[in-house]
Design an enzyme around this catalytic site. Structure first.
Site, PDB file in Angstrom:
ATOM      1  N   PRO A 161       0.665  -1.140  -0.094  1.00 45.61           N
ATOM      2  CA  PRO A 161       0.092  -0.185  -0.041  1.00 45.61           C
ATOM      3  C   PRO A 161       0.901   1.011   0.064  1.00 45.61           C
ATOM      4  O   PRO A 161       0.519   2.365  -0.323  1.00 45.61           O
ATOM      5  CB  PRO A 161      -0.838  -0.036   1.382  1.00 45.61           C
ATOM      6  CG  PRO A 161      -0.614  -1.419   1.886  1.00 45.61           C
ATOM      7  CD  PRO A 161       0.725  -2.084   1.095  1.00 45.61           C
TER       8      PRO A 161
ATOM      9  N   GLU B 270       2.240  -8.167   8.612  1.00 43.60           N
ATOM     10  CA  GLU B 270       2.187  -6.879   8.629  1.00 43.60           C
ATOM     11  C   GLU B 270       3.136  -6.077   7.446  1.00 43.60           C
ATOM     12  O   GLU B 270       3.053  -4.824   7.134  1.00 43.60           O
ATOM     13  CB  GLU B 270       2.721  -6.078   9.888  1.00 43.60           C
ATOM     14  CG  GLU B 270       1.816  -6.572  11.124  1.00 43.60           C
ATOM     15  CD  GLU B 270       0.348  -6.524  10.831  1.00 43.60           C
ATOM     16  OE1 GLU B 270       0.038  -5.316  10.740  1.00 43.60           O
ATOM     17  OE2 GLU B 270      -0.489  -7.599  10.925  1.00 43.60           O
TER      18      GLU B 270
ATOM     19  N   ARG C 212      -2.014  -7.742 -21.179  1.00 39.83           N
ATOM     20  CA  ARG C 212      -2.885  -6.932 -22.021  1.00 39.83           C
ATOM     21  C   ARG C 212      -2.029  -6.153 -22.767  1.00 39.83           C
ATOM     22  O   ARG C 212      -2.534  -5.798 -24.050  1.00 39.83           O
ATOM     23  CB  ARG C 212      -4.107  -6.233 -21.329  1.00 39.83           C
ATOM     24  CG  ARG C 212      -4.976  -6.988 -20.687  1.00 39.83           C
ATOM     25  CD  ARG C 212      -6.239  -6.252 -19.889  1.00 39.83           C
ATOM     26  NE  ARG C 212      -7.130  -6.031 -20.700  1.00 39.83           N
ATOM     27  CZ  ARG C 212      -7.130  -4.776 -21.675  1.00 39.83           C
ATOM     28  NH1 ARG C 212      -6.126  -3.855 -21.440  1.00 39.83           N
ATOM     29  NH2 ARG C 212      -8.194  -4.759 -22.443  1.00 39.83           N
TER      30      ARG C 212
ATOM     31  N   ASP D 184      -9.356   0.609 -25.587  1.00 43.44           N
ATOM     32  CA  ASP D 184      -9.965   0.431 -24.368  1.00 43.44           C
ATOM     33  C   ASP D 184      -9.741   1.766 -23.697  1.00 43.44           C
ATOM     34  O   ASP D 184      -9.097   2.747 -23.833  1.00 43.44           O
ATOM     35  CB  ASP D 184      -9.100  -1.027 -23.793  1.00 43.44           C
ATOM     36  CG  ASP D 184      -9.983  -2.002 -23.990  1.00 43.44           C
ATOM     37  OD1 ASP D 184     -11.147  -1.833 -24.242  1.00 43.44           O
ATOM     38  OD2 ASP D 184      -9.445  -3.255 -23.848  1.00 43.44           O
TER      39      ASP D 184
END
Ligand code: 4GX
Length: 254
Positions: free
Chosen positions: A88, A115, A153, A168
């Site tokens: 994160p 963690e 992709r 896209d």
């Protein structure tokens, strides 16, 4: 592209790699994908990959030594490989990053659990820290799958239609236009007439307008960060004058 995933749950990737465009890209040898079990690089009898945090507190931290050994094993085949830690704290993944990652020969995706990982591996052993968004996962595995999907992709020829990746969402900074298939009337809602007309230029300009206006209504932030072209400016001006005409009427009546 070679993907090497470092994880304590290698089986999580079996069905992911066995389906859809990633399966096809692997079959066509445009992509290779392997999972390395970090536990195989532990030295102790209990094969521990985590340990208690210095300073105390809840939760466990991934030990550095097994991770470093696993990264070393992954780099055996491709020394020029880049390592990615899913966290994160990383830069948030976007389409531009996916396109850039697609040009790298080998990506080693490091999936932390608990963690997190011992801070000291980040300096010497991690090239990129990437997040897939501001929410909390239980491990990096799903994030690694998201990266592999978005990157695959972008590999030339990995998608069926030659230009579908280019058309896209996001490739030109706009959302996709609305899509319709049969039936022509669904729960009282009709397919826009122009799409049934067979007039390819009119269909193309309807789709461009749909793209621009959906982006304005649903994701105005994308438009703000985009260099508008002439066609896009024309569409916005057309709607602006429609709105102005409505307001003029309103003001004259009140
Ligand atoms: N986008 N997580 C990783 C453990 C962890 C923490 C710090 C390394 C460093 C996430 C995300 C995410 C939860 C995966 C914590 N590993 N990863 N995990 N959002 O939330 O990528």
């Amino acid at each position: 592209m070679n993907f090497v995933v470092l994880t304590i749950f290698p089986e999580m990737f079996d069905s992911f790699w066995a389906h859809g465009i990633i399966r096809k890209a692997i079959d066509q040898k445009k992509v290779s994908a392997t999972a390395i079990n970090i536990r195989d690089f532990t030295a102790d009898r209990h094969q521990m990959t985590d340990d208690r945090p210095f300073g105390g507190g809840n939760g466990m931290v991934m030990k550095p030594e097994p991770l470093v050994e696993a990264i070393g094993a992954a780099k055996k085949n491709a020394g020029a490989a880049k390592t990615v830690l899913l966290t994160p704290q990383g830069r948030t993944l976007n389409q531009k990053m996916a396109r850039e990652l697609a040009s790298i020969e080998e990506l080693i995706l490091v999936c932390g659990r608990y963690e997190g990982v011992d801070e000291r591996i980040c300096h010497e052993y991690i090239d990129y820290e990437i997040s897939i968004g501001d929410y909390v996962l239980t491990g990096g595995e799903l994030a690694a799958m998201v990266i592999m999907e978005a990157v695959t992709r972008m590999i030339p020829g990995a998608l069926g239609g030659q230009d579908s990746a280019e058309k896209d969402s996001f490739s030109d900074g706009l959302l996709e236009h609305a899509h319709y298939t049969r039936p022509r009337n669904f729960e009282g809602r009709e397919v826009p007439e122009v799409l049934l007309s067979g007039h390819h230029r009119e269909i193309e300009s309807w789709r461009m307008e749909s793209s621009v206006m959906r982006t304005l209504l649903k994701r105005p932030d994308l438009l703000r960060n985009k260099q508008l072209n002439d066609q896009e400016v024309k569409i916005l001006e057309k709607w602006l004058s429609e709105i102005e005409a409505l307001l003029n009427l309103h003001h004259r009546e009140h």
